[in-house]
Scaffold this active site. Sequence first.
Site, PDB file in Angstrom:
ATOM      1  N   GLY A  14       0.827  -1.219   0.000  1.00  3.17           N
ATOM      2  CA  GLY A  14       0.000   0.000   0.000  1.00  3.17           C
ATOM      3  C   GLY A  14       0.855   1.260   0.000  1.00  3.17           C
ATOM      4  CG  PHE A  15       0.280   6.106   0.899  1.00  5.24           C
ATOM      5  CD1 PHE A  15       1.436   6.670   0.381  1.00  5.24           C
ATOM      6  CD2 PHE A  15      -0.469   6.854   1.832  1.00  5.24           C
ATOM      7  CE1 PHE A  15       1.870   7.933   0.784  1.00  5.24           C
ATOM      8  CE2 PHE A  15      -0.046   8.111   2.231  1.00  5.24           C
ATOM      9  CZ  PHE A  15       1.129   8.650   1.717  1.00  5.24           C
ATOM     10  CB  ILE A  16       2.131   3.971   4.911  1.00  2.00           C
ATOM     11  CG1 ILE A  16       1.285   5.251   4.969  1.00  2.00           C
ATOM     12  CG2 ILE A  16       3.219   4.004   5.992  1.00  2.00           C
ATOM     13  CD1 ILE A  16       0.479   5.437   6.249  1.00  2.00           C
ATOM     14  CE1 TYR A 155      -8.572   3.117   9.211  1.00  3.49           C
ATOM     15  CE2 TYR A 155      -8.807   5.314  10.147  1.00  3.49           C
ATOM     16  CZ  TYR A 155      -8.012   4.327   9.610  1.00  3.49           C
ATOM     17  OH  TYR A 155      -6.660   4.528   9.499  1.00  3.49           O
ATOM     18  CE  LYS A 159      -6.083   1.415  11.409  1.00  3.72           C
ATOM     19  NZ  LYS A 159      -4.902   0.662  11.066  1.00  3.72           N
TER      20      LYS A 159
HETATM   21  N1  LIG Z   1      -2.670   7.250   5.027  1.00  4.06           N
HETATM   22  C1  LIG Z   1      -2.943   7.856   6.176  1.00  4.06           C
HETATM   23  O1  LIG Z   1      -3.065   9.083   6.241  1.00  4.06           O
HETATM   24  C2  LIG Z   1      -3.085   7.060   7.443  1.00  4.06           C
HETATM   25  C3  LIG Z   1      -3.328   7.740   8.649  1.00  4.06           C
HETATM   26  C4  LIG Z   1      -3.464   7.006   9.824  1.00  4.06           C
HETATM   27  C5  LIG Z   1      -3.321   5.630   9.805  1.00  4.06           C
HETATM   28  N2  LIG Z   1      -3.099   4.987   8.636  1.00  4.06           N
HETATM   29  C6  LIG Z   1      -2.977   3.531   8.673  1.00  4.06           C
HETATM   30  O2  LIG Z   1      -1.765   3.146   8.054  1.00  4.06           O
HETATM   31  C7  LIG Z   1      -1.933   1.899   7.402  1.00  4.06           C
HETATM   32  C8  LIG Z   1      -1.535   2.019   5.938  1.00  4.06           C
HETATM   33  O3  LIG Z   1      -2.373   2.993   5.339  1.00  4.06           O
HETATM   34  P1  LIG Z   1      -2.238   3.398   3.807  1.00  4.06           P
HETATM   35  O4  LIG Z   1      -2.703   4.805   3.699  1.00  4.06           O
HETATM   36  O5  LIG Z   1      -0.903   3.008   3.304  1.00  4.06           O
HETATM   37  O6  LIG Z   1      -3.393   2.503   3.183  1.00  4.06           O
HETATM   38  P2  LIG Z   1      -3.324   1.452   1.995  1.00  4.06           P
HETATM   39  O7  LIG Z   1      -4.738   1.023   1.751  1.00  4.06           O
HETATM   40  O8  LIG Z   1      -2.567   2.013   0.848  1.00  4.06           O
HETATM   41  O9  LIG Z   1      -2.496   0.260   2.631  1.00  4.06           O
HETATM   42  C9  LIG Z   1      -3.078  -0.802   3.321  1.00  4.06           C
HETATM   43  C10 LIG Z   1      -2.614  -2.088   2.668  1.00  4.06           C
HETATM   44  O10 LIG Z   1      -3.147  -3.177   3.401  1.00  4.06           O
HETATM   45  C11 LIG Z   1      -3.533  -4.175   2.467  1.00  4.06           C
HETATM   46  N3  LIG Z   1      -4.551  -5.000   3.101  1.00  4.06           N
HETATM   47  C12 LIG Z   1      -5.842  -4.679   3.357  1.00  4.06           C
HETATM   48  N4  LIG Z   1      -6.474  -5.712   3.906  1.00  4.06           N
HETATM   49  C13 LIG Z   1      -5.565  -6.718   4.010  1.00  4.06           C
HETATM   50  C14 LIG Z   1      -5.633  -8.054   4.482  1.00  4.06           C
HETATM   51  N5  LIG Z   1      -6.781  -8.555   4.959  1.00  4.06           N
HETATM   52  N6  LIG Z   1      -4.529  -8.810   4.443  1.00  4.06           N
HETATM   53  C15 LIG Z   1      -3.358  -8.303   3.929  1.00  4.06           C
HETATM   54  N7  LIG Z   1      -3.252  -7.057   3.446  1.00  4.06           N
HETATM   55  C16 LIG Z   1      -4.346  -6.272   3.484  1.00  4.06           C
HETATM   56  C17 LIG Z   1      -4.066  -3.404   1.274  1.00  4.06           C
HETATM   57  O11 LIG Z   1      -4.075  -4.176   0.081  1.00  4.06           O
HETATM   58  C18 LIG Z   1      -3.115  -2.217   1.216  1.00  4.06           C
HETATM   59  O12 LIG Z   1      -2.032  -2.468   0.349  1.00  4.06           O
HETATM   60  C19 LIG Z   1      -3.385   1.493   7.593  1.00  4.06           C
HETATM   61  O13 LIG Z   1      -3.467   0.645   8.696  1.00  4.06           O
HETATM   62  C20 LIG Z   1      -4.068   2.812   7.900  1.00  4.06           C
HETATM   63  O14 LIG Z   1      -5.216   2.609   8.684  1.00  4.06           O
HETATM   64  C21 LIG Z   1      -2.975   5.671   7.458  1.00  4.06           C
END
Ligand SMILES: NC(=O)c1ccc[n+]([C@@H]2O[C@H](COP(=O)([O-])OP(=O)(O)OC[C@H]3O[C@@H](n4cnc5c(N)ncnc54)[C@H](O)[C@@H]3O)[C@@H](O)[C@H]2O)c1
Length: 336
Positions: A14-16, A155, A159
């Site tokens: 994913g993104f992060i 959501y 968390k």
């Molecule tokens: N982007 C933000 O601003 C932000 C802020 C606070 C928290 N977060 C948390 O950081 C984490 C990453 O966020 P992101 O923005 O990169 O989101 P994202 O959706 O790009 O990344 C999440 C990844 O998890 C994978 N995923 C989802 N369900 C899954 C499963 N059942 N098994 C295996 N993989 C699975 C997805 O395919 C995706 O690649 C998440 O937990 C999100 O809640 C993000």
Amino acid sequence: MPKTETILVTGGAGFIGSNLCHFLIDKAFNVVCLDNFDDFYSEEIKRNNVKNLLNNQLFEFIKGDIRDSVLLDNVFSKHQIDFVIHLAAKAGVRNSIFNTQEYFDVNVNGSICLLETMRKHNVKNLVFSSSSSVYGNKNGKLLETENCDNPISPYAVSKRAVEMLNYNYHINSNFNVVNLRLFSVYGKNQRPDLVLYKFINLISNNQPIEIYGNADTTRDYTYIDDIVNAFISSIEFLKTSDSNVYEIINIGNDNPISLQQLIDLITKTTKRNDIKIVETKFVKGEVTNTHADIDKARRLLNYKPNITIDYGIKQFYEWFEKNGIKGVKNSIDKTA
Ligand SMILES: NC(=O)c1ccc[n+]([C@@H]2O[C@H](COP(=O)([O-])OP(=O)(O)OC[C@H]3O[C@@H](n4cnc5c(N)ncnc54)[C@H](O)[C@@H]3O)[C@@H](O)[C@H]2O)c1
């Protein structure tokens, strides 16, 4: 020679996660990346995010679901995992209102499945990606000690639930845990549903941008490189602390801006003075203001956000022009 540590990154495509995997590989960690290419947004984007790593000997990609305990068991049997960075989740606050059960199944039950497998294999070092959304609607700087009893989206509840589950594994099974509460992350490989990507994409396609409610809402936007550094510092913190660690730490920029200021910066960066704005009604689930108190992060992780919002938006725009998948239908359209 000391053994190179192995880090399991869930949600690593994913993104992060993808930014983190690149960084960890640069730092010569072994990385096992687990991701199921969940359909919240396109699989093509996620495959693209990690494609440059696939031939790297330090990197292994596993397509799989964190709710699959057999698969997790195999992953932990095959690799001697030293640290888990747990990012896999269904993200997006608005979507969670309409798909609550699914969010809980992935975010909470999936986390339990991971925690149980870790306990079984005696892997007890965890960094978890929590979210500023756990604070609910509050004004002013948000401190980790703030009451979090009123989150306003499923959501956010999921968390907070995982933070508390992590506490249970800490208390009952001696896990060492750092929960990072991330504040509005932006930068390369960004999720297409997030505001910066969404707005720049619409503007590039000569479409109006939609504002929910008004442009006074504020966010503490935090650049991806600062976020990635906080994860690396958390691993270092776990390595150098005595055992018995359980921490919740805000990771933000400590410099919130309003949606209007964001639009002004986008206008400046894209040099587009013809941006059309449509105001629609306020959407549920989104908090109005976020502002991280980052003193604890400074103290424990030596964290210092380095990237200003002006510079970060320029960096994002350059990345978007070269690599962004333009015209993607974003997930919010499903539920709006
Ligand atoms: N982007 C933000 O601003 C932000 C802020 C606070 C928290 N977060 C948390 O950081 C984490 C990453 O966020 P992101 O923005 O990169 O989101 P994202 O959706 O790009 O990344 C999440 C990844 O998890 C994978 N995923 C989802 N369900 C899954 C499963 N059942 N098994 C295996 N993989 C699975 C997805 O395919 C995706 O690649 C998440 O937990 C999100 O809640 C993000």
